[in-house]
Design an enzyme around this catalytic site. Structure first.
Site, mmCIF file in Angstrom:
data_model
loop_
_atom_site.group_PDB
_atom_site.id
_atom_site.type_symbol
_atom_site.label_atom_id
_atom_site.label_comp_id
_atom_site.label_asym_id
_atom_site.label_seq_id
_atom_site.Cartn_x
_atom_site.Cartn_y
_atom_site.Cartn_z
ATOM 1 C CG ASP A 177 -10.804 -25.850 11.199
ATOM 2 O OD1 ASP A 177 -9.887 -26.622 11.528
ATOM 3 O OD2 ASP A 177 -11.419 -25.952 10.115
ATOM 4 C CG HIS B 118 -6.007 -19.187 3.267
ATOM 5 N ND1 HIS B 118 -6.804 -20.044 2.546
ATOM 6 C CD2 HIS B 118 -5.003 -18.807 2.433
ATOM 7 C CE1 HIS B 118 -6.311 -20.148 1.313
ATOM 8 N NE2 HIS B 118 -5.229 -19.422 1.227
ATOM 9 N NE ARG C 272 -19.233 -18.744 10.383
ATOM 10 C CZ ARG C 272 -20.270 -17.901 10.411
ATOM 11 N NH1 ARG C 272 -20.125 -16.644 10.025
ATOM 12 N NH2 ARG C 272 -21.452 -18.290 10.822
ATOM 13 C CE1 TYR D 55 -13.418 -14.567 8.910
ATOM 14 C CE2 TYR D 55 -14.046 -12.257 8.704
ATOM 15 C CZ TYR D 55 -13.563 -13.429 8.140
ATOM 16 O OH TYR D 55 -13.240 -13.462 6.813
ATOM 17 C CG ASN E 263 -9.496 -26.202 6.511
ATOM 18 O OD1 ASN E 263 -9.984 -25.750 5.476
ATOM 19 N ND2 ASN E 263 -9.405 -27.492 6.738
ATOM 20 C CB ALA F 257 -11.989 -36.086 4.875
#
Length: 229
Positions: free
Chosen positions: A90, A105, A57, A54, A88, A215
């Site tokens: 982010d 999440h 990330r 993580y 997501n 998208a």
């Protein structure tokens, strides 16, 4: 009074910004078995591996920017009462300017105590073994792992129930319990599904308009459509 527009977003919207989707076709996430880095069992087995995963990330997140799809959703706030429910972790929706974002999440830029899930801190740097809460308990990523409850669902369901327009973007709606949210749309709600390779969604009570585009392109088309209504 502005109509209510609710968005269910997933990994596909962030992929255009350069964030890898949750799982590649081989079932691995950045070279790791998902259960090694996204489950309570993986955490108990190897905390250092999970924290390192993580941390990487989190560093990657600093190198990417919101894309046009994120920006259009923020722009729609001028004409609609917009709520975004995202799978997501982010912060690209927020960085694009969206005000009402619910993370199902968890969030990459937050940490929580291993013994108190309500002890949550903003966190932009690495988490290390020995980073503790006020009671000496290790901090962990504020991420909902496989097998853990999704507390934000309780907030998400009423939002979907009130929606006049429901947009599904960048998610196959295959991961439960998030996938079940679409079933809470009221009968008169209009549903839109943006995905370059749309999955088959069955047993829907509402008509579903599919926009088989990326998208960004899908949101460009849909924005024009919504503003004409």
């Amino acid at each position: 009074m502005k109509k209510k527009l609710v968005v269910l977003s997933g990994a596909g919207i962030s992929a255009e910004s350069g964030i890898k989707t949750f799982r590649d076709s081989d079932g691995l996430w950045e070279g790791h078995d998902v259960m090694e880095v996204a489950s309570p069992e993986g955490w108990r087995k190897n905390q250092e591996l999970v924290l390192d995963f993580y941390n990487k990330r989190r560093q990657q997140l600093k190198e990417v920017k919101p894309n046009r799809a994120h920006e259009i959703l923020a722009e729609l706030q001028d004409d609609f009462d917009v709520n975004i429910i995202t799978q997501n972790v982010d912060d690209l929706h927020e960085r694009a300017g969206s005000k009402n974002v619910l993370h199902l999440h968890g969030e990459l830029l937050k940490v929580r105590s291993v013994h108190n899930e309500k002890y949550i801190l903003d966190w932009t740097e690495d988490i290390n073994i020995g980073d503790f809460d006020d009671n000496g308990n290790q901090l962990r990523p504020h991420i909902v792992w496989f097998g853990e409850a999704v507390p934000a669902l309780e907030q998400a369901i009423p939002l979907v129930m009130q929606a006049d327009y429901l947009i599904v973007i960048g998610t196959s709606l295959q991961v439960y319990p998030a996938a079940g949210l679409i079933d809470f749309a009221k009968p008169e709600a209009e549903l839109f599904y943006i995905d370059l390779k749309p999955a088959r969604i069955s047993n829907l009570k509402n008509p579903l308009e599919i926009i088989a585009e990326t998208a960004s392109e899908g949101m460009r088309i849909l924005k024009e459509k919504l503003l004409r209504k």
